[in-house]
Design a protein around this motif. Sequence first.
Motif, PDB file in Angstrom:
ATOM      1  N   ALA A  33       0.853  -1.189   0.000  1.00 34.15           N
ATOM      2  CA  ALA A  33       0.000   0.000   0.000  1.00 34.15           C
ATOM      3  C   ALA A  33       0.885   1.233   0.000  1.00 34.15           C
ATOM      4  O   ALA A  33       1.993   1.216   0.548  1.00 34.15           O
ATOM      5  CB  ALA A  33      -0.922   0.005   1.216  1.00 34.15           C
ATOM      6  N   GLY A  34       0.379   2.307  -0.618  1.00 34.19           N
ATOM      7  CA  GLY A  34       1.161   3.531  -0.726  1.00 34.19           C
ATOM      8  C   GLY A  34       0.765   4.609   0.254  1.00 34.19           C
ATOM      9  O   GLY A  34       1.380   5.674   0.292  1.00 34.19           O
ATOM     10  N   ASP A  35      -0.274   4.353   1.061  1.00 39.34           N
ATOM     11  CA  ASP A  35      -0.683   5.321   2.078  1.00 39.34           C
ATOM     12  C   ASP A  35      -1.397   4.593   3.208  1.00 39.34           C
ATOM     13  O   ASP A  35      -1.706   3.403   3.107  1.00 39.34           O
ATOM     14  CB  ASP A  35      -1.579   6.413   1.479  1.00 39.34           C
ATOM     15  N   GLY A  36      -1.669   5.325   4.287  1.00 44.04           N
ATOM     16  CA  GLY A  36      -2.250   4.710   5.468  1.00 44.04           C
ATOM     17  C   GLY A  36      -3.639   4.144   5.253  1.00 44.04           C
ATOM     18  O   GLY A  36      -3.948   3.032   5.696  1.00 44.04           O
ATOM     19  N   TYR A  37      -4.499   4.891   4.562  1.00 46.28           N
ATOM     20  CA  TYR A  37      -5.859   4.404   4.339  1.00 46.28           C
ATOM     21  C   TYR A  37      -5.863   3.184   3.426  1.00 46.28           C
ATOM     22  O   TYR A  37      -6.649   2.247   3.622  1.00 46.28           O
ATOM     23  CB  TYR A  37      -6.726   5.520   3.758  1.00 46.28           C
ATOM     24  N   GLY A  38      -4.967   3.193   2.441  1.00 47.81           N
ATOM     25  CA  GLY A  38      -4.839   2.029   1.576  1.00 47.81           C
ATOM     26  C   GLY A  38      -4.379   0.808   2.355  1.00 47.81           C
ATOM     27  O   GLY A  38      -4.801  -0.319   2.079  1.00 47.81           O
ATOM     28  N   ALA A  39      -3.521   1.032   3.347  1.00 54.25           N
ATOM     29  CA  ALA A  39      -3.034  -0.067   4.179  1.00 54.25           C
ATOM     30  C   ALA A  39      -4.168  -0.678   4.992  1.00 54.25           C
ATOM     31  O   ALA A  39      -4.285  -1.907   5.095  1.00 54.25           O
ATOM     32  CB  ALA A  39      -1.935   0.439   5.110  1.00 54.25           C
ATOM     33  N   LEU A  40      -5.020   0.166   5.568  1.00 60.54           N
ATOM     34  CA  LEU A  40      -6.147  -0.335   6.351  1.00 60.54           C
ATOM     35  C   LEU A  40      -7.119  -1.114   5.470  1.00 60.54           C
ATOM     36  O   LEU A  40      -7.658  -2.152   5.876  1.00 60.54           O
ATOM     37  CB  LEU A  40      -6.866   0.830   7.039  1.00 60.54           C
ATOM     38  N   HIS A  41      -7.328  -0.622   4.251  1.00 63.34           N
ATOM     39  CA  HIS A  41      -8.212  -1.318   3.309  1.00 63.34           C
ATOM     40  C   HIS A  41      -7.622  -2.674   2.935  1.00 63.34           C
ATOM     41  O   HIS A  41      -8.335  -3.686   2.900  1.00 63.34           O
ATOM     42  CB  HIS A  41      -8.415  -0.459   2.062  1.00 63.34           C
ATOM     43  N   ARG A  42      -6.311  -2.698   2.657  1.00 71.54           N
ATOM     44  CA  ARG A  42      -5.663  -3.956   2.270  1.00 71.54           C
ATOM     45  C   ARG A  42      -5.672  -4.956   3.422  1.00 71.54           C
ATOM     46  O   ARG A  42      -5.766  -6.167   3.206  1.00 71.54           O
ATOM     47  CB  ARG A  42      -4.219  -3.683   1.820  1.00 71.54           C
ATOM     48  N   LEU A  43      -5.594  -4.456   4.634  1.00 69.83           N
ATOM     49  CA  LEU A  43      -5.576  -5.328   5.805  1.00 69.83           C
ATOM     50  C   LEU A  43      -6.886  -6.108   5.932  1.00 69.83           C
ATOM     51  O   LEU A  43      -6.906  -7.218   6.469  1.00 69.83           O
ATOM     52  CB  LEU A  43      -5.336  -4.494   7.067  1.00 69.83           C
ATOM     53  N   MET A  44      -7.971  -5.530   5.427  1.00 75.59           N
ATOM     54  CA  MET A  44      -9.266  -6.209   5.491  1.00 75.59           C
ATOM     55  C   MET A  44      -9.424  -7.261   4.400  1.00 75.59           C
ATOM     56  O   MET A  44     -10.323  -8.096   4.456  1.00 75.59           O
ATOM     57  CB  MET A  44     -10.404  -5.179   5.378  1.00 75.59           C
ATOM     58  N   LEU A  50       2.551  -9.486   9.491  1.00 75.60           N
ATOM     59  CA  LEU A  50       3.560  -8.460   9.764  1.00 75.60           C
ATOM     60  C   LEU A  50       3.409  -7.318   8.771  1.00 75.60           C
ATOM     61  O   LEU A  50       3.317  -7.548   7.562  1.00 75.60           O
ATOM     62  CB  LEU A  50       4.966  -9.067   9.655  1.00 75.60           C
ATOM     63  N   ALA A  51       3.369  -6.092   9.292  1.00 77.19           N
ATOM     64  CA  ALA A  51       3.327  -4.906   8.440  1.00 77.19           C
ATOM     65  C   ALA A  51       4.653  -4.163   8.561  1.00 77.19           C
ATOM     66  O   ALA A  51       5.105  -3.867   9.669  1.00 77.19           O
ATOM     67  CB  ALA A  51       2.177  -3.989   8.844  1.00 77.19           C
ATOM     68  N   ILE A  52       5.277  -3.894   7.416  1.00 77.22           N
ATOM     69  CA  ILE A  52       6.488  -3.072   7.379  1.00 77.22           C
ATOM     70  C   ILE A  52       6.039  -1.680   6.958  1.00 77.22           C
ATOM     71  O   ILE A  52       5.524  -1.493   5.853  1.00 77.22           O
ATOM     72  CB  ILE A  52       7.523  -3.639   6.394  1.00 77.22           C
ATOM     73  N   VAL A  53       6.227  -0.697   7.837  1.00 73.03           N
ATOM     74  CA  VAL A  53       5.555   0.592   7.695  1.00 73.03           C
ATOM     75  C   VAL A  53       6.537   1.758   7.659  1.00 73.03           C
ATOM     76  O   VAL A  53       7.422   1.868   8.515  1.00 73.03           O
ATOM     77  CB  VAL A  53       4.580   0.813   8.882  1.00 73.03           C
ATOM     78  N   ASP A  54       6.349   2.635   6.676  1.00 72.30           N
ATOM     79  CA  ASP A  54       6.999   3.945   6.692  1.00 72.30           C
ATOM     80  C   ASP A  54       6.020   4.889   7.378  1.00 72.30           C
ATOM     81  O   ASP A  54       4.866   4.996   6.959  1.00 72.30           O
ATOM     82  CB  ASP A  54       7.287   4.413   5.267  1.00 72.30           C
ATOM     83  N   ILE A  55       6.448   5.563   8.443  1.00 74.97           N
ATOM     84  CA  ILE A  55       5.502   6.378   9.213  1.00 74.97           C
ATOM     85  C   ILE A  55       5.265   7.762   8.609  1.00 74.97           C
ATOM     86  O   ILE A  55       4.417   8.500   9.091  1.00 74.97           O
ATOM     87  CB  ILE A  55       5.958   6.529  10.682  1.00 74.97           C
ATOM     88  N   SER A  56       6.008   8.128   7.557  1.00 72.79           N
ATOM     89  CA  SER A  56       5.797   9.429   6.909  1.00 72.79           C
ATOM     90  C   SER A  56       4.983   9.211   5.640  1.00 72.79           C
ATOM     91  O   SER A  56       5.512   9.171   4.534  1.00 72.79           O
ATOM     92  CB  SER A  56       7.136  10.089   6.578  1.00 72.79           C
ATOM     93  N   LEU A  57       3.683   9.054   5.818  1.00 77.31           N
ATOM     94  CA  LEU A  57       2.794   8.734   4.709  1.00 77.31           C
ATOM     95  C   LEU A  57       1.731   9.806   4.535  1.00 77.31           C
ATOM     96  O   LEU A  57       1.357  10.478   5.498  1.00 77.31           O
ATOM     97  CB  LEU A  57       2.101   7.389   4.962  1.00 77.31           C
ATOM     98  N   PRO A  58       1.214   9.976   3.329  1.00 80.23           N
ATOM     99  CA  PRO A  58       0.119  10.931   3.127  1.00 80.23           C
ATOM    100  C   PRO A  58      -1.177  10.424   3.753  1.00 80.23           C
ATOM    101  O   PRO A  58      -1.444   9.225   3.755  1.00 80.23           O
ATOM    102  CB  PRO A  58      -0.004  11.002   1.594  1.00 80.23           C
ATOM    103  N   GLY A  59      -1.940  11.340   4.304  1.00 80.04           N
ATOM    104  CA  GLY A  59      -3.272  11.006   4.807  1.00 80.04           C
ATOM    105  C   GLY A  59      -3.306  10.504   6.228  1.00 80.04           C
ATOM    106  O   GLY A  59      -3.962  11.077   7.090  1.00 80.04           O
ATOM    107  N   LEU A  60      -2.601   9.444   6.499  1.00 75.77           N
ATOM    108  CA  LEU A  60      -2.651   8.813   7.816  1.00 75.77           C
ATOM    109  C   LEU A  60      -1.273   8.241   8.094  1.00 75.77           C
ATOM    110  O   LEU A  60      -0.767   7.430   7.340  1.00 75.77           O
ATOM    111  CB  LEU A  60      -3.700   7.694   7.818  1.00 75.77           C
ATOM    112  N   SER A  61      -0.658   8.675   9.165  1.00 78.47           N
ATOM    113  CA  SER A  61       0.706   8.224   9.394  1.00 78.47           C
ATOM    114  C   SER A  61       1.040   8.212  10.876  1.00 78.47           C
ATOM    115  O   SER A  61       0.204   8.507  11.730  1.00 78.47           O
ATOM    116  CB  SER A  61       1.700   9.136   8.655  1.00 78.47           C
ATOM    117  N   ASP A  62       2.268   7.830  11.161  1.00 75.59           N
ATOM    118  CA  ASP A  62       2.844   7.904  12.495  1.00 75.59           C
ATOM    119  C   ASP A  62       2.031   7.095  13.506  1.00 75.59           C
ATOM    120  O   ASP A  62       1.615   5.969  13.243  1.00 75.59           O
ATOM    121  CB  ASP A  62       2.981   9.371  12.904  1.00 75.59           C
ATOM    122  N   VAL A  63       1.812   7.673  14.686  1.00 72.75           N
ATOM    123  CA  VAL A  63       1.179   6.956  15.788  1.00 72.75           C
ATOM    124  C   VAL A  63      -0.231   6.494  15.435  1.00 72.75           C
ATOM    125  O   VAL A  63      -0.630   5.368  15.758  1.00 72.75           O
ATOM    126  CB  VAL A  63       1.143   7.853  17.044  1.00 72.75           C
TER     127      VAL A  63
END
Length: 213
Positions: A33-44, A50-63
């Motif tokens: 996934a290329g952004d946080g919301y896409g990651a949540l969608h893909r998770l479903m 295991l998720a390998i995450v860059d925390i500097s993402l557009p839309g939804l990131s970090d904590v």
Amino acid sequence: MTRILIIDNHPLIREGLKRLLEGHPTLQVVGEAGDGYGALHRLMAGPVDLAIVDISLPGLSDVELISRLRAQRPGLRVLVLSLHGHVAIAQRALCAGANGYLTKDMAPELILASIEKVAEGGRALSPLLAEALAFESLQQRRGQDALSAREQEVLEGLANGESLGAIAVRLGISHKTVSTHKANLMTKMGFNSMADLFRYAIAQGLCLAEVQG
């Protein structure tokens, strides 16, 4: 087989990680996934371990992203892979539930070894961050050892969200005395803000709500 979701807004990074993991006997990339919301969608869409995450993402990131990933998929392991090597950023991610924090300037073989470690249930930190965090923890532990018994009680009260007034009532001392103890312990511990205090308290298990919840 550990199923991996790669979350990074840079296609080259995603492709590089896929090549690094290609053919691995126990690790399999099942999505990206290329952004946080896409990651949540893909998770479903299917199982991910295991998720390998860059925390500097557009839309939804970090904590917020780490917290929502863990909430949506309990048991999911999260490994941060970031350009940012600042201790405060790493602490924030780890407190949010990340199982490891790596920087993108690490050698590929070290990144792979860290992914394997987290996949097996361990934790991983970049060597420079591990050294910095250990030094900071040592300095703060020395500071805590220098606290008086009353300052320690005030520290624990603050860590658990008590107001100065509530601490004063519980300890049977004046509000002004509690304020003095707070100022002294902040100086001894090297805290610049309450955020510093809470990060330390979580790391040391002083937050009873955090430990029990």
